[in-house]
Design a protein around this motif. Structure first.
Motif, PDB file in Angstrom:
ATOM      1  N   ALA A   1       4.502   6.478  -7.277  1.00  0.00           N
ATOM      2  CA  ALA A   1       2.383   7.467  -6.824  1.00  0.00           C
ATOM      3  C   ALA A   1       2.768   7.053  -5.263  1.00  0.00           C
ATOM      4  CB  ALA A   1       2.066   6.251  -7.513  1.00  0.00           C
ATOM      5  N   GLU A   2       3.658   5.709  -4.571  1.00  0.00           N
ATOM      6  CA  GLU A   2       3.675   5.482  -3.199  1.00  0.00           C
ATOM      7  C   GLU A   2       3.774   6.409  -2.207  1.00  0.00           C
ATOM      8  OE1 GLU A   2       4.756   1.379  -0.462  1.00  0.00           O
ATOM      9  OE2 GLU A   2       5.088   2.143  -2.301  1.00  0.00           O
ATOM     10  N   PHE A   3       4.729   7.129  -2.920  1.00  0.00           N
ATOM     11  CA  PHE A   3       5.280   7.735  -2.280  1.00  0.00           C
ATOM     12  C   PHE A   3       4.278   9.491  -1.907  1.00  0.00           C
ATOM     13  CE2 PHE A   3       7.347  12.192  -1.951  1.00  0.00           C
ATOM     14  CZ  PHE A   3       7.843  12.094  -0.858  1.00  0.00           C
ATOM     15  N   VAL A   4       3.563   9.287  -3.918  1.00  0.00           N
ATOM     16  CA  VAL A   4       3.029  10.677  -3.089  1.00  0.00           C
ATOM     17  C   VAL A   4       2.133  10.719  -2.080  1.00  0.00           C
ATOM     18  CG1 VAL A   4       0.650  12.315  -4.386  1.00  0.00           C
ATOM     19  CG2 VAL A   4       2.198  11.433  -5.484  1.00  0.00           C
ATOM     20  N   GLU A   5       1.485   8.716  -2.068  1.00  0.00           N
ATOM     21  CA  GLU A   5       0.027   9.041  -0.891  1.00  0.00           C
ATOM     22  C   GLU A   5       0.763   9.145   0.737  1.00  0.00           C
ATOM     23  OE1 GLU A   5      -2.694   7.892  -1.528  1.00  0.00           O
ATOM     24  OE2 GLU A   5      -2.627   8.648  -3.534  1.00  0.00           O
ATOM     25  N   PHE A   6       1.919   8.389   0.256  1.00  0.00           N
ATOM     26  CA  PHE A   6       2.520   8.606   1.830  1.00  0.00           C
ATOM     27  C   PHE A   6       2.771   9.955   2.329  1.00  0.00           C
ATOM     28  CE2 PHE A   6       7.053   9.325   3.839  1.00  0.00           C
ATOM     29  CZ  PHE A   6       7.163   8.697   5.215  1.00  0.00           C
ATOM     30  N   ALA A   7       3.370  11.286   1.233  1.00  0.00           N
ATOM     31  CA  ALA A   7       2.713  11.880   1.938  1.00  0.00           C
ATOM     32  C   ALA A   7       2.165  13.248   2.346  1.00  0.00           C
ATOM     33  CB  ALA A   7       3.845  13.536   0.773  1.00  0.00           C
ATOM     34  N   ILE A   8       1.343  12.324   1.467  1.00  0.00           N
ATOM     35  CA  ILE A   8       0.021  13.208   2.122  1.00  0.00           C
ATOM     36  C   ILE A   8      -1.375  12.578   2.792  1.00  0.00           C
ATOM     37  CG2 ILE A   8      -2.659  13.067   0.952  1.00  0.00           C
ATOM     38  CD1 ILE A   8      -1.609  13.470  -2.379  1.00  0.00           C
TER      39      ILE A   8
ATOM     40  N   GLY B   1      14.268   7.142   7.006  1.00  0.00           N
ATOM     41  CA  GLY B   1      14.591   6.305   6.193  1.00  0.00           C
ATOM     42  C   GLY B   1      14.855   5.292   4.568  1.00  0.00           C
ATOM     43  N   ASN B   2      13.292   5.285   4.175  1.00  0.00           N
ATOM     44  CA  ASN B   2      12.813   5.083   3.754  1.00  0.00           C
ATOM     45  C   ASN B   2      12.581   5.772   2.026  1.00  0.00           C
ATOM     46  OD1 ASN B   2      11.251   2.971   5.380  1.00  0.00           O
ATOM     47  ND2 ASN B   2       9.937   4.272   5.521  1.00  0.00           N
ATOM     48  N   ASP B   3      13.772   4.938   1.278  1.00  0.00           N
ATOM     49  CA  ASP B   3      13.171   4.994   0.594  1.00  0.00           C
ATOM     50  C   ASP B   3      12.784   4.969  -1.288  1.00  0.00           C
ATOM     51  OD1 ASP B   3      15.660   6.236   1.035  1.00  0.00           O
ATOM     52  OD2 ASP B   3      17.050   4.294   0.072  1.00  0.00           O
ATOM     53  N   PHE B   4      12.416   5.986  -1.683  1.00  0.00           N
ATOM     54  CA  PHE B   4      11.600   5.316  -3.035  1.00  0.00           C
ATOM     55  C   PHE B   4      11.868   5.946  -4.253  1.00  0.00           C
ATOM     56  CE2 PHE B   4       9.041   7.093   1.352  1.00  0.00           C
ATOM     57  CZ  PHE B   4       7.676   6.247   0.792  1.00  0.00           C
ATOM     58  N   ARG B   5      12.321   5.058  -5.277  1.00  0.00           N
ATOM     59  CA  ARG B   5      12.956   4.874  -6.510  1.00  0.00           C
ATOM     60  C   ARG B   5      12.236   5.507  -6.973  1.00  0.00           C
ATOM     61  NH1 ARG B   5      13.883  -0.995  -7.654  1.00  0.00           N
ATOM     62  NH2 ARG B   5      12.031  -1.005  -6.772  1.00  0.00           N
ATOM     63  N   LEU B   6      12.828   7.157  -7.825  1.00  0.00           N
ATOM     64  CA  LEU B   6      12.050   7.623  -8.710  1.00  0.00           C
ATOM     65  C   LEU B   6      11.828   7.239  -9.856  1.00  0.00           C
ATOM     66  CD1 LEU B   6      13.201  11.650  -7.809  1.00  0.00           C
ATOM     67  CD2 LEU B   6      10.950  10.129  -7.254  1.00  0.00           C
ATOM     68  N   THR B   7      12.807   6.803 -10.185  1.00  0.00           N
ATOM     69  CA  THR B   7      12.546   5.842 -12.360  1.00  0.00           C
ATOM     70  C   THR B   7      11.184   5.010 -11.787  1.00  0.00           C
ATOM     71  OG1 THR B   7      13.706   4.114 -10.737  1.00  0.00           O
ATOM     72  CG2 THR B   7      14.773   5.923 -11.909  1.00  0.00           C
TER      73      THR B   7
END
Length: 255
Positions: A165-172, A153-159
Motif C-alpha cells: 500500500a505504501e508503494f502504491v502511494e509512493f508511485a502515485i 534504492g528504496n525497497d518495498f517488500r511485496l510480502t
C-alpha cells in the motif's frame, strides 16, 4: 451573448454565487458589494454617435478621484437602448479588473464549465490510475515477486500488505524512473507512465508483459480516460519536491 459566473474560493473549493449573468449584471453585483461605492453614467452627444462615461468612486465620495470607463455607440435617439449598449462595453472593461474591487472571481460560464469538466475528467483518470497501480502491485505479489526497488534504492517488500500500500502511494505521488521487481532467480524492470490511460505500465520484459496484460485488459475494453500529460507533470513534480524535502521512511530489504 457571453454570460458570466461569479464564484469565490473557500478552502480548496470554488463556491458559485451566481451564473448566467450578463456583463452588466456581474459588474453591478461586484460594485454593490461595497455599499459606500457610487457611480455616474454621463452621455456626450455627437452628430452620429454618443459617448458614455462611466465614473466609479471607490469610497462613495464624489470629491475623491474615481475610475473612468468610456464607450461610444451609434446614436439611435433611444437613450435607454444607447445606454444599455454602452454599458455592455463598459462592463467588459470593468470585469478585466474586477479583482481590484472584490475578493471573488468572475469568469465566463463557458470557461467555468470547461474547468469543471476538466476537474471531473482528471479525478476519474486519477482514480483509474490508482486502481491499475494497486492491482499490478497485488498481481506481482501473487506471482511470487518479493521486493520492488525504485531508482533511489528504496525497497518495498511485496510480502507485506502495508508496504504494498505504501508503494502504491509512493508511485502515485512522486515515483520517477524505473522500478526493479525481484523474485527467486529473476529480476525485471518496469515503469509507470502516468497520463497514458490504461496503457500506463511499461516494461521490456515478456514475463512481466503477460502480467501487465491481465491488469490493463479490462480498462482497455472500457476505453477509460487518461489524465493529460501536463496535469500529470503538475501533480508529479509538485509532490516530488515535497518528497525530496523529507527523509525516506521506507524500510530496506534484501532481495
Amino acid at each position: 451573448m457571453t454570460t458570466y459566473t461569479l464564484h469565490r474560493t473557500v478552502g480548496h473549493d470554488s463556491v458559485i454565487i451566481a451564473r448566467g449573468l450578463s456583463a452588466v449584471d456581474a459588474m453591478h453585483f461586484i460594485i454593490e458589494q461595497e455599499p459606500t461605492r457610487s457611480f455616474q453614467v454621463v452621455p456626450e452627444y455627437y452628430e452620429t454617435f454618443v459617448r458614455f462615461d462611466f465614473v466609479l468612486w471607490r469610497d462613495g465620495s464624489l470629491e475623491s478621484e474615481g475610475i473612468r470607463f468610456h464607450a461610444t455607440v451609434p446614436l439611435t435617439y433611444d437613450y435607454e437602448a444607447d445606454k444599455s449598449a454602452a454599458l455592455e462595453i463598459i462592463a467588459v472593461q470593468f470585469l478585466r479588473i474586477h479583482h481590484d474591487y472584490w475578493d471573488g472571481q468572475c469568469d465566463t460560464d463557458e470557461s467555468v464549465d470547461e474547468g469543471l469538466k476538466y476537474a471531473a475528467d482528471r479525478e476519474d483518470a486519477s482514480r483509474v490510475e490508482r486502481e491499475i497501480v494497486a492491482k499490478f502491485v497485488d498481481a506481482l505479489a501473487q506471482d511470487g515477486y518479493t521486493v520492488l526497488r525504485e531508482w533511489a534504492g528504496n525497497d518495498f517488500r511485496l510480502t507485506d500488505s502495508s508496504e504494498r500500500a505504501e508503494f502504491v502511494e509512493f508511485a502515485i505521488e512522486c515515483l520517477v524512473g524505473d522500478v526493479t521487481a525481484y523474485r527467486q532467480g529473476e529480476v525485471h524492470r518496469f515503469a509507470f507512465k502516468f497520463g497514458d490511460g490504461w496503457d500506463m505500465i511499461k516494461s521490456g520484459s515478456s514475463r512481466l508483459g503477460a502480467l501487465i496484460e491481465t491488469v490493463i485488459a479490462p480498462y482497455r475494453a472500457k476505453g477509460r480516460p487518461a489524465k493529460t500529460a501536463q496535469a500529470w507533470r503538475d501533480d508529479t513534480f509538485g509532490n516530488l519536491s515535497k518528497f525530496l524535502g523529507e527523509e525516506s521512511r521506507v524500510p530496506r530489504a534484501d532481495p
